[in-house]
Scaffold this motif. Structure first.
Motif, PDB file in Angstrom:
ATOM      1  N   SER A 108      10.693   4.742   0.967  1.00 44.01           N
ATOM      2  CA  SER A 108      12.116   4.951   0.680  1.00 44.01           C
ATOM      3  C   SER A 108      12.382   6.105  -0.275  1.00 44.01           C
ATOM      4  O   SER A 108      13.512   6.588  -0.368  1.00 44.01           O
ATOM      5  CB  SER A 108      12.695   3.683   0.044  1.00 44.01           C
ATOM      6  OG  SER A 108      12.068   3.446  -1.205  1.00 44.01           O
ATOM      7  N   GLY A 109      11.346   6.551  -0.988  1.00 43.85           N
ATOM      8  CA  GLY A 109      11.545   7.549  -2.033  1.00 43.85           C
ATOM      9  C   GLY A 109      12.109   6.965  -3.319  1.00 43.85           C
ATOM     10  O   GLY A 109      12.416   7.709  -4.241  1.00 43.85           O
ATOM     11  N   ASP A 153       6.791   5.097  -1.280  1.00 48.32           N
ATOM     12  CA  ASP A 153       6.667   6.253  -0.391  1.00 48.32           C
ATOM     13  C   ASP A 153       7.533   6.115   0.867  1.00 48.32           C
ATOM     14  O   ASP A 153       7.834   7.104   1.537  1.00 48.32           O
ATOM     15  CB  ASP A 153       5.195   6.427   0.006  1.00 48.32           C
ATOM     16  CG  ASP A 153       4.899   7.814   0.525  1.00 48.32           C
ATOM     17  OD1 ASP A 153       5.609   8.761   0.147  1.00 48.32           O
ATOM     18  OD2 ASP A 153       3.946   7.957   1.314  1.00 48.32           O
ATOM     19  N   PRO A 167       0.803  -1.239   0.000  1.00 46.13           N
ATOM     20  CA  PRO A 167       0.000   0.000   0.000  1.00 46.13           C
ATOM     21  C   PRO A 167       0.827   1.274   0.000  1.00 46.13           C
ATOM     22  O   PRO A 167       0.305   2.341  -0.351  1.00 46.13           O
ATOM     23  CB  PRO A 167      -0.844  -0.119   1.278  1.00 46.13           C
ATOM     24  CG  PRO A 167      -0.243  -1.225   2.074  1.00 46.13           C
ATOM     25  CD  PRO A 167       0.484  -2.118   1.137  1.00 46.13           C
ATOM     26  N   ALA A 168       2.095   1.185   0.372  1.00 43.06           N
ATOM     27  CA  ALA A 168       2.934   2.398   0.359  1.00 43.06           C
ATOM     28  C   ALA A 168       3.494   2.686  -1.023  1.00 43.06           C
ATOM     29  O   ALA A 168       4.230   3.661  -1.191  1.00 43.06           O
ATOM     30  CB  ALA A 168       4.080   2.243   1.352  1.00 43.06           C
ATOM     31  N   VAL A 169       3.163   1.845  -1.987  1.00 40.30           N
ATOM     32  CA  VAL A 169       3.741   2.016  -3.323  1.00 40.30           C
ATOM     33  C   VAL A 169       2.698   2.601  -4.270  1.00 40.30           C
ATOM     34  O   VAL A 169       1.578   2.092  -4.377  1.00 40.30           O
ATOM     35  CB  VAL A 169       4.258   0.664  -3.867  1.00 40.30           C
ATOM     36  CG1 VAL A 169       4.800   0.832  -5.279  1.00 40.30           C
ATOM     37  CG2 VAL A 169       5.356   0.127  -2.951  1.00 40.30           C
ATOM     38  N   GLU A 170       3.072   3.670  -4.911  1.00 39.26           N
ATOM     39  CA  GLU A 170       2.199   4.375  -5.864  1.00 39.26           C
ATOM     40  C   GLU A 170       2.549   3.927  -7.277  1.00 39.26           C
ATOM     41  O   GLU A 170       3.724   3.795  -7.611  1.00 39.26           O
ATOM     42  CB  GLU A 170       2.438   5.883  -5.710  1.00 39.26           C
ATOM     43  CG  GLU A 170       1.593   6.751  -6.585  1.00 39.26           C
ATOM     44  CD  GLU A 170       0.184   6.949  -6.024  1.00 39.26           C
ATOM     45  OE1 GLU A 170      -0.036   6.655  -4.830  1.00 39.26           O
ATOM     46  OE2 GLU A 170      -0.676   7.389  -6.793  1.00 39.26           O
ATOM     47  N   ALA A 224       2.133   4.611 -11.406  1.00 36.99           N
ATOM     48  CA  ALA A 224       1.731   5.466 -12.535  1.00 36.99           C
ATOM     49  C   ALA A 224       1.767   4.596 -13.788  1.00 36.99           C
ATOM     50  O   ALA A 224       2.797   4.006 -14.103  1.00 36.99           O
ATOM     51  CB  ALA A 224       2.682   6.654 -12.674  1.00 36.99           C
ATOM     52  N   VAL A 264      12.231   5.134  -6.914  1.00 36.32           N
ATOM     53  CA  VAL A 264      11.393   5.055  -8.109  1.00 36.32           C
ATOM     54  C   VAL A 264      11.880   3.887  -8.956  1.00 36.32           C
ATOM     55  O   VAL A 264      13.090   3.701  -9.129  1.00 36.32           O
ATOM     56  CB  VAL A 264      11.479   6.375  -8.910  1.00 36.32           C
ATOM     57  CG1 VAL A 264      10.732   6.259 -10.236  1.00 36.32           C
ATOM     58  CG2 VAL A 264      10.920   7.530  -8.084  1.00 36.32           C
ATOM     59  N   VAL A 274       5.558   3.052 -13.889  1.00 37.87           N
ATOM     60  CA  VAL A 274       6.591   3.577 -13.006  1.00 37.87           C
ATOM     61  C   VAL A 274       6.018   3.530 -11.607  1.00 37.87           C
ATOM     62  O   VAL A 274       4.868   3.949 -11.399  1.00 37.87           O
ATOM     63  CB  VAL A 274       6.982   5.018 -13.383  1.00 37.87           C
ATOM     64  CG1 VAL A 274       8.049   5.559 -12.441  1.00 37.87           C
ATOM     65  CG2 VAL A 274       7.463   5.083 -14.825  1.00 37.87           C
ATOM     66  N   ILE A 275       6.792   3.018 -10.664  1.00 39.13           N
ATOM     67  CA  ILE A 275       6.259   2.909  -9.312  1.00 39.13           C
ATOM     68  C   ILE A 275       7.155   3.681  -8.340  1.00 39.13           C
ATOM     69  O   ILE A 275       8.368   3.807  -8.539  1.00 39.13           O
ATOM     70  CB  ILE A 275       6.093   1.439  -8.870  1.00 39.13           C
ATOM     71  CG1 ILE A 275       7.393   0.675  -8.964  1.00 39.13           C
ATOM     72  CG2 ILE A 275       5.023   0.765  -9.696  1.00 39.13           C
ATOM     73  CD1 ILE A 275       7.264  -0.796  -8.564  1.00 39.13           C
ATOM     74  N   TYR A 276       6.510   4.205  -7.328  1.00 40.22           N
ATOM     75  CA  TYR A 276       7.180   5.050  -6.335  1.00 40.22           C
ATOM     76  C   TYR A 276       6.917   4.472  -4.952  1.00 40.22           C
ATOM     77  O   TYR A 276       5.762   4.269  -4.562  1.00 40.22           O
ATOM     78  CB  TYR A 276       6.641   6.478  -6.431  1.00 40.22           C
ATOM     79  CG  TYR A 276       7.083   7.361  -5.296  1.00 40.22           C
ATOM     80  CD1 TYR A 276       8.394   7.810  -5.198  1.00 40.22           C
ATOM     81  CD2 TYR A 276       6.175   7.736  -4.301  1.00 40.22           C
ATOM     82  CE1 TYR A 276       8.795   8.610  -4.143  1.00 40.22           C
ATOM     83  CE2 TYR A 276       6.574   8.541  -3.245  1.00 40.22           C
ATOM     84  CZ  TYR A 276       7.882   8.966  -3.175  1.00 40.22           C
ATOM     85  OH  TYR A 276       8.276   9.751  -2.131  1.00 40.22           O
TER      86      TYR A 276
END
Lengths: 88, 277
Positions: free
Chosen positions: A29-30, A27, A11-14, A16, A32, A23-25
């Motif tokens: 660790s920052g 949250d 769930p902490a991964v965004e 796009a 990408v 592309v995933i981020y």
């Protein structure tokens, strides 16, 4: 890791989505990550369903042999787990 | 000369600030370097930077800097104080970016279309920004591009351009001391300033001495990955900041710009923003 496992995107991964890539981020660790098209299609199916269902879905959508896809999916999931991007 | 000397009011991305110092000569230098950021006095509650020389006993790092009474840095050398203050001004603006995305990069305008030049230090951004300004492009900013990801507009932040020396822009500089290896040049002294402008493209320049100038399109995903490398607020902005960048690359194409010759780079960028492109 086997076909009964049910990994899901953390769930902490965004995510796009830019078909056919994502592309995933992360949250936490920052970090990408840029996934190639095949890893992207696997990633988008990792919603907690059994891996067998992931492999079946990809077999249907790509027309590739199930055994080949099974190997690719298990390897990709192992790498995503190593990167701490999944909730196993 | 001692006493208190005032420079400003200035504005950075809509935030008013002034500079107070105890050195009359340096007050003049602050006014000159920040001349393009000057706005009318009387703005309510401007941020106050105090830049104080600590006397002749502090020989190597004589400057101390405060922001609204809070100490920022107590040991700054003469040759670094302008760059340091500019960095603090940029930081102030970034802290109050709001919904906008701030990208480590320059932004220039031609034919009413803006190009953001994003990249790491020594990628040639500032040199190219200075050259494009000199060649008639409108100057929006250097090093700190503020982009609205919904309106797709780049806001002006007319900070001085940091030009390294010796370099290809030496020919367009005025009187510069020979020992200065980097000078801050107000863009209005070499060209025209541009107002807020719709963004047409994002380019990632890289200096490539032995290769021909080339502009290569990137996929939106690759553009997003590149942008995250030049987005200082990614960690602070978290997933909200990431989503804003993702919205931006959905609408604005990205390119790798390999160049060495400044005129060649200007030509390919002009073709990129041409209304007939």
């Amino acid at each position: 890791m086997n076909e009964d496992d049910r990994p899901a995107r953390h769930p902490a991964v965004e995510t796009a989505v830019f078909e056919p890539e994502v592309v995933i981020y992360d949250d936490r660790s920052g970090m990408v990550h840029h996934l190639n098209p095949s890893a992207s299609s696997i990633w988008l199916l990792l919603d907690g369903r059994p891996l067998a269902a992931v492999i079946d879905a990809l077999t249907q959508s790509t027309g590739m042999a199930r055994d080949d896809l099974r190997r690719d999916v298990l390897q990709a999931v192992a790498e995503l787990l190593d990167a701490d991007l999944l909730s196993a | 000369m001692t006493g208190r000397f005032h420079a400003g009011t200035f504005e950075a991305g809509g935030i008013a600030f002034t500079v107070e110092t105890n050195d009359a000569d340096w007050a003049g230098r602050f006014r000159e370097v920040f001349r393009d950021l000057r706005v009318a006095d009387g703005r309510p509650s401007p941020v106050v930077f105090e830049v104080l020389h600590q006397g002749i006993s502090a020989t190597t790092h004589p400057w101390a800097v405060w922001r609204d009474g809070e100490p920022l840095e107590m040991t700054v050398a003469d040759h670094y104080i302008l760059a340091y203050l500019l960095w603090e001004v940029s930081r102030l603006m970034f802290e109050r970016t709001g919904e906008r995305v701030h990208i480590h990069g320059a932004a220039l305008v031609r034919d009413g279309r803006a190009v953001v030049l994003a990249g790491r230090s020594h990628a040639g951004k500032s040199t190219l920004a200075g050259w494009l300004t000199y060649r008639g492009w409108g100057f929006l900013t250097d090093e700190a591009a503020l982009v609205d990801p919904d309106a797709l507009v780049v806001a002006p932040f007319w900070r001085p351009i940091g030009i390294r020396r010796p370099g290809p822009l030496d020919c367009i500089l005025g009187d510069v001391l020979p020992e200065e290896d980097e000078v801050l040049v107000p863009a209005s002294t070499i060209g025209a300033l541009a107002p807020a402008t719709p963004v047409t493209a994002i380019a990632f320049p890289s200096l490539s001495p032995n290769e021909p100038t080339a502009l290569s399109p990137l996929s939106p995903a690759a553009t997003l990955v590149e942008l995250t490398r030049h987005f200082p607020g990614l960690i602070a902005g978290g997933r909200v900041g990431f989503r804003r960048l993702a919205r931006l690359v959905t609408e604005v194409p990205g390119y790798m710009l390999r160049f060495y010759d400044l005129d060649d780079a200007e030509r390919v960028l002009r073709e990129l923003v041409s209304p007939t492109a």
